[in-house]
Every structure is written in C-alpha cells, then in structure tokens.
Design a protein around this motif. Structure first.
Motif, PDB file in Angstrom:
ATOM      1  N   ILE A  55     -13.670  22.248 -28.053  1.00  0.00           N
ATOM      2  CA  ILE A  55     -12.709  23.338 -28.097  1.00  0.00           C
ATOM      3  C   ILE A  55     -13.236  24.419 -27.163  1.00  0.00           C
ATOM      4  CG2 ILE A  55     -11.596  25.076 -29.530  1.00  0.00           C
ATOM      5  CD1 ILE A  55     -11.901  23.118 -31.888  1.00  0.00           C
ATOM      6  N   VAL A  56     -12.421  24.761 -26.170  1.00  0.00           N
ATOM      7  CA  VAL A  56     -12.804  25.752 -25.162  1.00  0.00           C
ATOM      8  C   VAL A  56     -11.920  26.979 -25.337  1.00  0.00           C
ATOM      9  CG1 VAL A  56     -12.964  26.220 -22.694  1.00  0.00           C
ATOM     10  CG2 VAL A  56     -13.485  23.937 -23.558  1.00  0.00           C
ATOM     11  N   CYS A  57     -12.549  28.162 -25.386  1.00  0.00           N
ATOM     12  CA  CYS A  57     -11.822  29.421 -25.451  1.00  0.00           C
ATOM     13  C   CYS A  57     -12.399  30.373 -24.416  1.00  0.00           C
ATOM     14  CB  CYS A  57     -11.928  30.045 -26.842  1.00  0.00           C
ATOM     15  SG  CYS A  57     -11.052  29.122 -28.108  1.00  0.00           S
ATOM     16  N   ASP A  58     -11.523  31.041 -23.687  1.00  0.00           N
ATOM     17  CA  ASP A  58     -11.932  31.978 -22.637  1.00  0.00           C
ATOM     18  C   ASP A  58     -12.920  31.344 -21.661  1.00  0.00           C
ATOM     19  OD1 ASP A  58     -10.337  34.069 -23.643  1.00  0.00           O
ATOM     20  OD2 ASP A  58     -11.872  34.530 -25.140  1.00  0.00           O
ATOM     21  N   GLY A  59     -12.733  30.065 -21.362  1.00  0.00           N
ATOM     22  CA  GLY A  59     -13.563  29.368 -20.377  1.00  0.00           C
ATOM     23  C   GLY A  59     -14.921  28.914 -20.882  1.00  0.00           C
ATOM     24  N   LYS A  60     -15.199  29.087 -22.183  1.00  0.00           N
ATOM     25  CA  LYS A  60     -16.493  28.680 -22.744  1.00  0.00           C
ATOM     26  C   LYS A  60     -16.275  27.756 -23.937  1.00  0.00           C
ATOM     27  CE  LYS A  60     -17.836  33.311 -22.168  1.00  0.00           C
ATOM     28  NZ  LYS A  60     -18.213  34.493 -22.872  1.00  0.00           N
ATOM     29  N   PRO A  61     -17.095  26.711 -24.068  1.00  0.00           N
ATOM     30  CA  PRO A  61     -16.975  25.852 -25.250  1.00  0.00           C
ATOM     31  C   PRO A  61     -17.438  26.593 -26.499  1.00  0.00           C
ATOM     32  CG  PRO A  61     -18.786  25.111 -23.858  1.00  0.00           C
ATOM     33  CD  PRO A  61     -18.117  26.237 -23.141  1.00  0.00           C
ATOM     34  N   VAL A  62     -16.583  26.624 -27.519  1.00  0.00           N
ATOM     35  CA  VAL A  62     -16.945  27.277 -28.783  1.00  0.00           C
ATOM     36  C   VAL A  62     -17.283  26.248 -29.856  1.00  0.00           C
ATOM     37  CG1 VAL A  62     -15.676  29.405 -28.327  1.00  0.00           C
ATOM     38  CG2 VAL A  62     -14.526  27.524 -29.487  1.00  0.00           C
ATOM     39  N   ALA A  63     -16.895  24.988 -29.623  1.00  0.00           N
ATOM     40  CA  ALA A  63     -17.210  23.927 -30.574  1.00  0.00           C
ATOM     41  C   ALA A  63     -17.237  22.584 -29.855  1.00  0.00           C
ATOM     42  CB  ALA A  63     -16.190  23.887 -31.706  1.00  0.00           C
ATOM     43  N   ASP A  64     -18.323  21.837 -30.030  1.00  0.00           N
ATOM     44  CA  ASP A  64     -18.461  20.453 -29.568  1.00  0.00           C
ATOM     45  C   ASP A  64     -18.697  19.610 -30.805  1.00  0.00           C
ATOM     46  OD1 ASP A  64     -18.187  20.526 -26.785  1.00  0.00           O
ATOM     47  OD2 ASP A  64     -20.270  21.122 -26.490  1.00  0.00           O
ATOM     48  N   LEU A  65     -17.700  18.830 -31.203  1.00  0.00           N
ATOM     49  CA  LEU A  65     -17.807  18.031 -32.410  1.00  0.00           C
ATOM     50  C   LEU A  65     -17.843  16.554 -32.076  1.00  0.00           C
ATOM     51  CD1 LEU A  65     -15.169  19.969 -34.533  1.00  0.00           C
ATOM     52  CD2 LEU A  65     -17.634  20.278 -34.540  1.00  0.00           C
ATOM     53  N   SER A  66     -18.698  15.824 -32.776  1.00  0.00           N
ATOM     54  CA  SER A  66     -18.830  14.385 -32.586  1.00  0.00           C
ATOM     55  C   SER A  66     -17.569  13.685 -33.094  1.00  0.00           C
ATOM     56  CB  SER A  66     -20.056  13.886 -33.344  1.00  0.00           C
ATOM     57  OG  SER A  66     -20.143  12.490 -33.264  1.00  0.00           O
ATOM     58  N   THR A  90     -26.186  20.103 -32.850  1.00  0.00           N
ATOM     59  CA  THR A  90     -27.052  20.422 -33.995  1.00  0.00           C
ATOM     60  C   THR A  90     -26.935  19.438 -35.151  1.00  0.00           C
ATOM     61  OG1 THR A  90     -25.418  21.852 -35.061  1.00  0.00           O
ATOM     62  CG2 THR A  90     -26.910  22.882 -33.457  1.00  0.00           C
ATOM     63  N   GLY A  91     -25.793  18.759 -35.262  1.00  0.00           N
ATOM     64  CA  GLY A  91     -25.579  17.838 -36.369  1.00  0.00           C
ATOM     65  C   GLY A  91     -25.093  18.515 -37.640  1.00  0.00           C
ATOM     66  N   LYS A  92     -24.906  19.847 -37.596  1.00  0.00           N
ATOM     67  CA  LYS A  92     -24.420  20.581 -38.768  1.00  0.00           C
ATOM     68  C   LYS A  92     -22.922  20.376 -38.935  1.00  0.00           C
ATOM     69  CE  LYS A  92     -27.816  24.277 -38.704  1.00  0.00           C
ATOM     70  NZ  LYS A  92     -28.016  25.742 -38.632  1.00  0.00           N
ATOM     71  N   GLN A  93     -22.473  20.351 -40.183  1.00  0.00           N
ATOM     72  CA  GLN A  93     -21.056  20.195 -40.498  1.00  0.00           C
ATOM     73  C   GLN A  93     -20.318  21.496 -40.185  1.00  0.00           C
ATOM     74  OE1 GLN A  93     -19.992  17.225 -41.448  1.00  0.00           O
ATOM     75  NE2 GLN A  93     -17.859  17.748 -41.756  1.00  0.00           N
ATOM     76  N   ARG A  94     -19.156  21.384 -39.497  1.00  0.00           N
ATOM     77  CA  ARG A  94     -18.353  22.557 -39.154  1.00  0.00           C
ATOM     78  C   ARG A  94     -16.914  22.345 -39.594  1.00  0.00           C
ATOM     79  NH1 ARG A  94     -19.520  24.720 -33.205  1.00  0.00           N
ATOM     80  NH2 ARG A  94     -18.566  26.564 -34.114  1.00  0.00           N
ATOM     81  N   HIS A  95     -16.253  23.449 -39.936  1.00  0.00           N
ATOM     82  CA  HIS A  95     -14.845  23.426 -40.339  1.00  0.00           C
ATOM     83  C   HIS A  95     -14.106  24.427 -39.447  1.00  0.00           C
ATOM     84  CE1 HIS A  95     -11.726  23.747 -43.836  1.00  0.00           C
ATOM     85  NE2 HIS A  95     -11.179  23.450 -42.679  1.00  0.00           N
TER      86      HIS A  95
END
Length: 104
Positions: A55-66, A90-95
């Motif tokens: 997920i890219v916002c304002d030209g920067k990735p804010v989330a890279d999910l496997s 990081t392997g951490k769970q994100r929502h």
C-alpha cells in the motif's frame, strides 16, 4: 475422504489480485479499538513475484504485507477493503483498512 479437509488459510490469490490498482483516499491501521491514519492519496499494488501486497500513500510504502495467509475483504459499503496479514519485513500481524478514492 475429503469431508473434513482443513480449510486453506487466507484469501485466494485470484481474489487478492482484484485489489491491484485500486486508488485510495486514505488508509488507517487498527490497534485493538483504536485507529490511526497512516497515509492519504495512494494505491494498492499486488506483487505476485515477490509475494507481497504493498500500500503506497503520498509516494511512500506505508504497508508491505506478505501474500501468505493474507485476508482481504471488501467493506460492506463497498468503498474500501479490510486487510489483515503479516508485515513482509518484520513478520508482525497488521490490520489495515484502506478507503477507496471516488476518482477513477
């Protein structure tokens, strides 16, 4: 006997690919009952070769999910997506909740 097969975890890749190219107005991350805006004006990119949804916002990735075990669901209002998965680095769970842009 296929009666009690274990259901595959995560959303099928074919369904995840429908989110590729969606334009976003803003993105929030949920922490329990709290939400924090992590970006505005962006888009969703699915990279099958590297196995991640970005997920890219304002030209920067804010989330890279496997993609492995990733769960994506359309919001009931059809104006966004609810995405749950492990951070690719990081392997951490994100929502994440991504709200679509009205622009085409």
């Amino acid at each position: 006997m296929g009666l009690f097969k274990k259901k595959q975890a995560g959303t099928p890749l074919k369904e995840i690919m429908t989110y590729h190219g969606k334009r976003l107005s803003y993105v929030v991350e949920r922490f329990g009952g709290d939400e924090e805006v992590i970006g505005r004006t962006g888009g969703i990119s699915v990279d099958e070769a590297n196995g991640k949804l970005t997920i890219v916002c304002d030209g920067k990735p804010v989330a890279d999910l496997s993609l492995e075990g990733l769960i994506c669901a359309e919001l009931m209002s059809h104006n966004g997506a609810d995405i749950k998965g492990k951070d690719h680095v990081t392997g951490k769970q994100r929502h994440i909740v991504a709200h679509y842009s009205a622009r085409k």
